[in-house]
Design an enzyme around this catalytic site. Structure first.
Site, PDB file in Angstrom:
ATOM      1  N   HIS A  98      24.574  60.248  59.619  1.00  0.00           N
ATOM      2  CA  HIS A  98      23.360  59.626  59.071  1.00  0.00           C
ATOM      3  C   HIS A  98      22.423  60.718  58.591  1.00  0.00           C
ATOM      4  O   HIS A  98      22.432  61.837  59.121  1.00  0.00           O
ATOM      5  CB  HIS A  98      22.683  58.767  60.138  1.00  0.00           C
ATOM      6  CG  HIS A  98      21.591  57.895  59.599  1.00  0.00           C
ATOM      7  ND1 HIS A  98      20.299  58.342  59.413  1.00  0.00           N
ATOM      8  CD2 HIS A  98      21.606  56.606  59.169  1.00  0.00           C
ATOM      9  CE1 HIS A  98      19.569  57.363  58.918  1.00  0.00           C
ATOM     10  NE2 HIS A  98      20.331  56.303  58.756  1.00  0.00           N
ATOM     11  N   GLU A 146      24.281  54.979  50.948  1.00  0.00           N
ATOM     12  CA  GLU A 146      22.849  54.675  50.833  1.00  0.00           C
ATOM     13  C   GLU A 146      22.092  55.924  50.402  1.00  0.00           C
ATOM     14  O   GLU A 146      22.178  56.955  51.064  1.00  0.00           O
ATOM     15  CB  GLU A 146      22.275  54.120  52.143  1.00  0.00           C
ATOM     16  CG  GLU A 146      22.483  54.975  53.371  1.00  0.00           C
ATOM     17  CD  GLU A 146      21.862  54.367  54.621  1.00  0.00           C
ATOM     18  OE1 GLU A 146      21.367  53.237  54.562  1.00  0.00           O
ATOM     19  OE2 GLU A 146      21.864  55.048  55.651  1.00  0.00           O
TER      20      GLU A 146
END
Length: 237
Positions: A98, A146
Site C-alpha cells: 500500500h 489506485e
C-alpha cells in the site's frame, strides 16, 4: 501463484486503516459480515493486526486480511510480522505495498512467496499502470490499482482508468483479479467502478471516516448493494 484465494468477483475491500480502533473495528466487521450475506458479495476486511483474532471470532463470511507482513521465517526477528503468526490468528490473506506501507520489489517478491508457502492470499497495491504490470509478473492473487493522489480525496477513478487497469493486469496474467479504487465515497462511486469493468472496488475513509457506528453500517450496506447491482446489470447485457 499458489491459488490460496477463495474470493470470487464481484468483491469489495474495506480497510479501516487507523481511522478506527477497538470496538469500532469490531462493529464495522459485523456490519460488513451482514452486508456480505445480504447481497452475496465477498468482502475482504483488511483488519488492524491486533484485531484479527477478535474479528474472526464474531464474523462468518468476510475474508480477514492483515494490512502487512514481513518475509521472515520463524526464528530471530523482533517486531516483524511473521506469516505463520497471521495464519495462527485466523488471517486468510495479506495486503502488501500500500502507498502508506510500500516495500521494495525484492521484498515484495519474497513476501508473496512466503504467503504462498503458508497459504495466505495476497492483495498487492499498485499506483501506476507500469507498477501494476510489474507486480502481475510476481503472481499475487489480486492487484489493487489506485492512483495514490486520489486516495482519501473522495474523487474516484473514471471508466478509462478502470479499463486500462484491467488490461494492464489481465494482459500479463488473466488469472489475477483486479480491484480499482481510490476516492470511493458512496454507492454511486462503487456502481460506476464495477459497471466500468472492474472485478472489485473498495473503500477506507469513505466508510471509516463516518463518525457514528450506524452511519458506517449504512454506508457499507449502500456500497455492497451497489456492487451487487452493478455486477448483475453488467452481466445481464
Amino acid at each position: 501463484m499458489t491459488n490460496n484465494c477463495t474470493i470470487k468477483a464481484p468483491f469489495f475491500e474495506i480497510g479501516p486503516k487507523s481511522y478506527l480502533y477497538g470496538q469500532d473495528v469490531i462493529d464495522l466487521a459485523i456490519a460488513a459480515d451482514k452486508a456480505s450475506e445480504k447481497f452475496g458479495v465477498d468482502i475482504i476486511f483488511t483488519c488492524p493486526i491486533v484485531e484479527i483474532a477478535r474479528v474472526k471470532a464474531v464474523t462468518k463470511r468476510i475474508h480477514v486480511f492483515a494490512p502487512h507482513m514481513d518475509p521472515l521465517k520463524p526464528g530471530r526477528g523482533l517486531a516483524d510480522i511473521l506469516p505463520e503468526s497471521l495464519v495462527a490468528v485466523g488471517a486468510e490473506g495479506v495486503m502488501l505495498n500500500h502507498v502508506e506501507k510500500q516495500v521494495t520489489v525484492s521484498a515484495l517478491k519474497d513476501t508473496i512467496q512466503r504467503a504462498d508457502e503458508v497459504g495466505l492470499a495476497t492483495i498487492v497495491c499498485a499506483d501506476s499502470m507500469a507498477e501494476a504490470k510489474m507486480i502481475a509478473t510476481l503472481k499475487p492473487n489480486i492487484i489493487v490499482c489506485e492512483p495514490s493522489e486520489l486516495i482519501g480525496t473522495g474523487v474516484s477513478v473514471g471508466a478509462e482508468y478502470v479499463e486500462a487497469a484491467m488490461h494492464a493486469v489481465k494482459d500479463t496474467d488473466p488469472e489475477i483479479m483486479v480491484l480499482t479504487a481510490a476516492g470511493i465515497h458512496n454507492g454511486e462511486d462503487v456502481y460506476n467502478t464495477i459497471s466500468a469493468g472492474a472485478d472489485a472496488t473498495g473503500s477506507s475513509s469513505g466508510i471509516a471516516g463516518i463518525k457514528d457506528t450506524a452511519g458506517r453500517a449504512a454506508m457499507v450496506d449502500e456500497m455492497i448493494g451497489a456492487c451487487r447491482k452493478a455486477w448483475d446489470e453488467r452481466h445481464a447485457k
